[in-house]
Design a protein around this motif. Structure first.
Motif, short mmCIF file in Angstrom:
data_model
loop_
_atom_site.label_atom_id
_atom_site.label_comp_id
_atom_site.label_asym_id
_atom_site.label_seq_id
_atom_site.Cartn_x
_atom_site.Cartn_y
_atom_site.Cartn_z
N TYR A 196 19.55 19.89 23.96
CA TYR A 196 19.98 21.24 24.31
C TYR A 196 21.09 21.67 23.36
N ARG A 197 21.14 22.98 23.09
CA ARG A 197 22.20 23.50 22.26
C ARG A 197 22.85 24.67 22.99
N ALA A 198 24.16 24.73 22.93
CA ALA A 198 24.91 25.76 23.65
C ALA A 198 24.93 27.05 22.85
N ASP A 199 23.74 27.65 22.70
CA ASP A 199 23.65 28.89 21.92
C ASP A 199 22.53 29.79 22.44
N LEU A 200 22.24 29.73 23.73
CA LEU A 200 21.16 30.55 24.28
C LEU A 200 21.52 32.03 24.18
N ALA A 253 15.54 16.49 38.54
CA ALA A 253 15.95 17.44 39.57
C ALA A 253 17.25 18.13 39.18
N ALA A 254 18.16 17.38 38.56
CA ALA A 254 19.43 17.98 38.12
C ALA A 254 19.19 19.01 37.01
N ILE A 255 18.26 18.72 36.11
CA ILE A 255 17.93 19.67 35.05
C ILE A 255 17.31 20.93 35.64
N LEU A 256 16.42 20.75 36.61
CA LEU A 256 15.79 21.91 37.26
C LEU A 256 16.82 22.78 37.96
N ARG A 257 17.85 22.17 38.48
CA ARG A 257 18.89 22.92 39.19
C ARG A 257 19.87 23.59 38.24
N ALA A 258 20.30 22.87 37.21
CA ALA A 258 21.41 23.37 36.39
C ALA A 258 20.99 24.03 35.09
N LEU A 259 19.92 23.56 34.46
CA LEU A 259 19.60 24.01 33.11
C LEU A 259 18.40 24.94 33.01
N VAL A 260 17.39 24.73 33.85
CA VAL A 260 16.22 25.62 33.80
C VAL A 260 16.62 27.07 34.07
N PRO A 261 17.43 27.34 35.10
CA PRO A 261 17.85 28.73 35.33
C PRO A 261 19.14 29.10 34.59
N GLY A 262 19.65 28.20 33.76
CA GLY A 262 20.95 28.40 33.14
C GLY A 262 20.95 29.49 32.08
N SER A 263 22.14 29.90 31.70
CA SER A 263 22.29 31.01 30.75
C SER A 263 23.03 30.60 29.48
N ARG A 264 23.29 29.29 29.31
CA ARG A 264 24.09 28.87 28.15
C ARG A 264 23.36 27.88 27.25
#
Length: 240
Positions: free
Chosen positions: A185-189, A161-172
């Motif tokens: 995950y890599r910080a290079d989106l 649930a935390a991934i769905l909230r923070a990372l699925v719609p994330g931009s980084r």
């Protein structure tokens, strides 16, 4: 895996290889932070692979909570033993002098770690609130191009649930893949809506596997394993 063969914990050989590779990618003067160490299984892997000059911080309060599957609260009597075994395991593996242990909760530890983090491994509290806080607050500390790994992704309800909230719609953070429940995950989106939509789609594609894991956990909790044992059938392991 030979170094951690006798260390309690939940980590497959594939997940150990994933951690090992991430630690080897850390710059020689970089920083590795682990949230949730238990008895040192993953800590030893990270410290064994890290470049000689890298700083390694292991954060675990050893407070008797969030110890492992179905062990969320009520294990205060085991806390001091967990800590002693953790220290002994690191000594036995020859990496104790490489690891700085912060015996505190992850939110408290934020002020005790300076600078950016090159490799972040999150395997702390699996409830939604603490997991979301770790992903957000510690994720903000990951350097551009750095790596974040999360255990029990698409397996634990709170972590997912935390991934769905923070990372699925994330931009980084770009979703790279997973080794069973350990996501990378890599910080290079890349910038732009196309990259974000594709990144979200790759993560949402893991949801059928998540549903399967939750169903298996429910069945095991209801006694499915004991039923299989009665008929001499192999019992599936708890998903991790």
């Amino acid at each position: 895996m030979e170094l951690v063969a006798d260390v309690d914990g939940w980590m497959t050989p594939g997940q150990a290889a994933t951690l090992f590779d991430a630690a080897r990618r850390c710059p020689p003067s970089g920083s590795i932070v682990e949230i949730g160490s238990f008895r040192g299984r993953s800590t030893i892997v990270l410290a064994s692979a890290a470049p000689a000059g890298a700083k390694i911080v292991a954060i675990d309060p050893h407070a008797g909570n969030d110890r492992g599957p179905q062990e969320i609260d009520g294990y205060e009597d085991e806390a001091s033993d967990d800590h002693a075994v953790f220290v002994a395991n690191l000594e036995r593996a020859g990496v104790a002098d490489r690891v700085r242990h912060l015996r505190m909760f992850s939110d408290e530890a934020l002020g005790h770690v300076d600078g950016q983090v090159d490799v972040l491994y999150i395997d702390g509290a699996h409830r939604y609130g603490p997991a979301l806080s770790d992903i957000r607050s510690w994720g903000d500390r990951v350097a551009d191009g750095g790596t974040m790994l999360i255990h029990d992704s698409f397996s634990s309800i709170g972590v997912t649930a935390a991934i769905l909230r923070a990372l699925v719609p994330g931009s980084r953070f770009r979703y790279v893949g997973r080794s069973r429940s350990m996501t990378i995950y890599r910080a290079d989106l890349s910038a732009g809506p196309g990259a974000r939509l594709g990144n979200a789609a790759r993560q949402l594609a893991q949801l059928p596997w998540f549903v399967k894991n939750v169903a298996l956990k429910v069945m095991l909790s209801l006694g499915y394993g004991r039923l299989l044992e009665r008929f001499g059938r192999p019992v599936p392991e708890w998903p991790y």
